[in-house]
Design a protein around this motif. Structure first.
Motif, PDB file in Angstrom:
ATOM      1  N   SER A  22      38.390  51.733  39.702  1.00 43.21           N
ATOM      2  CA  SER A  22      37.241  51.394  40.550  1.00 43.21           C
ATOM      3  C   SER A  22      36.625  50.068  40.123  1.00 43.21           C
ATOM      4  N   LEU A  23      36.603  49.796  38.819  1.00 46.25           N
ATOM      5  CA  LEU A  23      36.119  48.505  38.329  1.00 46.25           C
ATOM      6  C   LEU A  23      37.026  47.374  38.795  1.00 46.25           C
ATOM      7  N   LEU A  24      38.327  47.630  38.774  1.00 43.87           N
ATOM      8  CA  LEU A  24      39.285  46.637  39.257  1.00 43.87           C
ATOM      9  C   LEU A  24      39.055  46.356  40.734  1.00 43.87           C
ATOM     10  N   GLU A  25      38.871  47.402  41.518  1.00 41.37           N
ATOM     11  CA  GLU A  25      38.622  47.231  42.952  1.00 41.37           C
ATOM     12  C   GLU A  25      37.330  46.463  43.196  1.00 41.37           C
ATOM     13  N   ALA A  26      36.283  46.794  42.433  1.00 39.64           N
ATOM     14  CA  ALA A  26      34.996  46.113  42.604  1.00 39.64           C
ATOM     15  C   ALA A  26      35.106  44.646  42.227  1.00 39.64           C
ATOM     16  N   THR A  27      35.836  44.350  41.150  1.00 40.40           N
ATOM     17  CA  THR A  27      36.032  42.964  40.731  1.00 40.40           C
ATOM     18  C   THR A  27      36.715  42.163  41.829  1.00 40.40           C
ATOM     19  N   HIS A  28      37.737  42.773  42.422  1.00 47.14           N
ATOM     20  CA  HIS A  28      38.467  42.096  43.488  1.00 47.14           C
ATOM     21  C   HIS A  28      37.569  41.867  44.701  1.00 47.14           C
ATOM     22  N   ALA A  29      36.793  42.891  45.070  1.00 48.36           N
ATOM     23  CA  ALA A  29      35.922  42.773  46.239  1.00 48.36           C
ATOM     24  C   ALA A  29      34.870  41.675  46.058  1.00 48.36           C
ATOM     25  N   LEU A  30      34.347  41.537  44.845  1.00 51.22           N
ATOM     26  CA  LEU A  30      33.306  40.554  44.579  1.00 51.22           C
ATOM     27  C   LEU A  30      33.854  39.135  44.430  1.00 51.22           C
ATOM     28  N   ALA A  31      35.074  39.031  43.909  1.00 53.64           N
ATOM     29  CA  ALA A  31      35.606  37.703  43.570  1.00 53.64           C
ATOM     30  C   ALA A  31      36.590  37.143  44.578  1.00 53.64           C
ATOM     31  N   GLU A  32      37.064  37.973  45.501  1.00 50.86           N
ATOM     32  CA  GLU A  32      38.148  37.560  46.397  1.00 50.86           C
ATOM     33  C   GLU A  32      37.839  36.270  47.150  1.00 50.86           C
ATOM     34  N   GLY A  42      42.190  37.426  35.156  1.00 51.78           N
ATOM     35  CA  GLY A  42      42.507  37.735  33.763  1.00 51.78           C
ATOM     36  C   GLY A  42      42.016  39.115  33.373  1.00 51.78           C
ATOM     37  N   TRP A  43      40.779  39.433  33.732  1.00 51.36           N
ATOM     38  CA  TRP A  43      40.233  40.750  33.420  1.00 51.36           C
ATOM     39  C   TRP A  43      40.827  41.819  34.317  1.00 51.36           C
ATOM     40  N   SER A  44      41.226  41.452  35.517  1.00 50.24           N
ATOM     41  CA  SER A  44      41.881  42.421  36.397  1.00 50.24           C
ATOM     42  C   SER A  44      43.222  42.860  35.819  1.00 50.24           C
ATOM     43  N   ALA A  45      43.926  41.936  35.182  1.00 49.38           N
ATOM     44  CA  ALA A  45      45.192  42.291  34.541  1.00 49.38           C
ATOM     45  C   ALA A  45      44.965  43.284  33.406  1.00 49.38           C
ATOM     46  N   VAL A  46      43.891  43.083  32.655  1.00 53.88           N
ATOM     47  CA  VAL A  46      43.544  44.022  31.581  1.00 53.88           C
ATOM     48  C   VAL A  46      43.254  45.400  32.166  1.00 53.88           C
ATOM     49  N   GLN A  47      42.484  45.432  33.247  1.00 53.37           N
ATOM     50  CA  GLN A  47      42.141  46.706  33.873  1.00 53.37           C
ATOM     51  C   GLN A  47      43.375  47.406  34.436  1.00 53.37           C
ATOM     52  N   ALA A  48      44.298  46.635  35.029  1.00 53.50           N
ATOM     53  CA  ALA A  48      45.526  47.232  35.572  1.00 53.50           C
ATOM     54  C   ALA A  48      46.325  47.923  34.471  1.00 53.50           C
ATOM     55  N   TYR A  49      46.352  47.304  33.289  1.00 51.16           N
ATOM     56  CA  TYR A  49      47.072  47.933  32.178  1.00 51.16           C
ATOM     57  C   TYR A  49      46.421  49.259  31.794  1.00 51.16           C
ATOM     58  N   TYR A  50      45.101  49.280  31.694  1.00 55.39           N
ATOM     59  CA  TYR A  50      44.432  50.498  31.245  1.00 55.39           C
ATOM     60  C   TYR A  50      44.490  51.608  32.301  1.00 55.39           C
ATOM     61  N   ARG A 277      30.194  62.303  41.727  1.00 55.64           N
ATOM     62  CA  ARG A 277      29.405  61.550  40.754  1.00 55.64           C
ATOM     63  C   ARG A 277      29.336  60.066  41.089  1.00 55.64           C
ATOM     64  N   ASN A 278      30.386  59.550  41.740  1.00 54.80           N
ATOM     65  CA  ASN A 278      30.481  58.090  41.933  1.00 54.80           C
ATOM     66  C   ASN A 278      30.979  57.757  43.335  1.00 54.80           C
ATOM     67  N   ALA A 279      30.463  58.417  44.341  1.00 57.11           N
ATOM     68  CA  ALA A 279      31.005  58.302  45.697  1.00 57.11           C
ATOM     69  C   ALA A 279      31.028  56.869  46.216  1.00 57.11           C
ATOM     70  N   SER A 280      30.056  56.066  45.858  1.00 56.55           N
ATOM     71  CA  SER A 280      29.956  54.720  46.439  1.00 56.55           C
ATOM     72  C   SER A 280      30.864  53.694  45.776  1.00 56.55           C
ATOM     73  N   HIS A 281      31.571  54.099  44.732  1.00 58.14           N
ATOM     74  CA  HIS A 281      32.380  53.125  43.981  1.00 58.14           C
ATOM     75  C   HIS A 281      33.855  53.529  43.854  1.00 58.14           C
ATOM     76  N   MET A 282      34.313  54.525  44.614  1.00 57.59           N
ATOM     77  CA  MET A 282      35.648  55.058  44.388  1.00 57.59           C
ATOM     78  C   MET A 282      36.489  54.990  45.665  1.00 57.59           C
ATOM     79  N   GLY A 283      36.575  53.810  46.268  1.00 59.12           N
ATOM     80  CA  GLY A 283      37.244  53.648  47.552  1.00 59.12           C
ATOM     81  C   GLY A 283      38.662  54.179  47.617  1.00 59.12           C
TER      82      GLY A 283
END
Length: 295
Positions: A22-32, A42-50, A277-283
């Motif tokens: 969800s953090l990866l998705e949010a990062t992409h939505a904000l930065a696209e 760079g941070w998206s690659a880290v998130q993809a690994y985790y 718990r996190n409905a608005s952030h779990m697309g």
């Protein structure tokens, strides 16, 4: 759920994987659409690994194994999870190895497309059709080459350490005999046979190793490669989108394996708990939840 599976650990691993996605998705939505998309990658690659790391651990625990506590253990177990299965599923099952490795082709690839792979494509190439295999194979081969170089360096260091120990013992004897000390060895080269043994000893390398390599590069080595690599902002945005898709697809294939053990209804129940718990952030989780509910 298997009696030897730890429900709390499975849920914790899934929660970590879903939250990271969800953090990866949010990062992409904000930065696209912004100028920071390159740095964000760079941070998206880290998130993809985790995402992959925690999803793989969830499957391992579900299937009755002890949860690995280190990156190398998890990456090693990932090979067993995907590469040596009867049913192959790219890109998770594709692996680069030594050409003598069990089930590998003449080029050292496992679970490939059954044709020679083109290693001449540029890594930032906008691939078409079956070239996806070639791009993935090149990424895995370069990752394996980096791991081989590291193993060879460590082998040389061990050999030099052994030579220095022998040198120290020999000089003590020479001193007792009143002889002049020999110079301390500064280098230790490997023989062809030693190099071959070292290269053969490296396990198959998968997408888990490639994403881990990107994580290390972003966190420790050179995050600017993500900013400077793509030649245009459009390519950078496409990379960001691809990382989101890869993370979501990685979660899906691991969730399917988990559902096969605990049942789709139980998996959906755990998903619903996360969504409440996190409905608005779990697309993407919502989309996969609906898919699993129909299986």
């Amino acid at each position: 759920m298997p009696p030897d599976a730890n429900r709390d650990q499975i849920t914790s691993c899934l929660y970590r994987a879903w939250t990271t996605a969800s953090l990866l998705e949010a990062t992409h939505a904000l930065a696209e659409e912004s100028e920071i998309v390159r740095l964000a990658n760079g941070w998206s690659a880290v998130q993809a690994y985790y995402v992959l790391y925690n999803a793989a651990q969830a499957v391992l625990v579900t299937e009755g194994h002890t949860r690995p506590k280190q990156h190398e253990q998890t990456k090693r177990r990932f090979v067993d999870l995907w590469t040596y299965r009867t049913a192959k599923l790219a890109p998770w099952s594709l692996a680069a190895a030594h050409s003598t490795t069990r089930e590998s082709d003449s080029e050292g690839f496992l679970a490939g497309p059954g044709r020679p792979l083109d290693m001449g494509l540029h890594p930032w190439t906008a691939w078409q059709g079956n070239q996806a295999w070639d791009i993935a194979a090149k990424a895995l081969r370069s990752t394996r080459a980096a791991l081989v170089d590291d193993r060879l360096r460590k082998a040389r260091d061990r050999k030099l350490s052994e030579r220095r120990k022998a040198w120290h013992v020999d000089n003590q004897k020479r001193a007792e005999q009143g002889k002049k000390a020999r110079p301390e060895p500064k280098t230790a080269n490997l023989t062809a046979a030693e190099r071959d043994i070292t290269e053969r000893g490296l396990r198959p390398v998968t997408i888990a190793d490639y994403l881990y390599r990107l994580r290390v590069k972003a966190n420790y080595d050179d995050i600017t490669v993500f900013a400077d690599g793509p030649t245009t902002d459009a390519e950078a945005a496409a990379m960001a989108s691809d990382l989101v898709d890869l993370a979501s697809a990685t979660l899906l294939v691991h969730e399917v394996r988990i559902a096969a053990r605990i049942g789709s209804k139980e998996l959906v129940r755990v998903m619903d708990d996360m969504l409440l718990r996190n409905a608005s952030h779990m697309g993407h989780l919502s989309l996969r939840r609906d898919l699993h509910s129909r299986l």
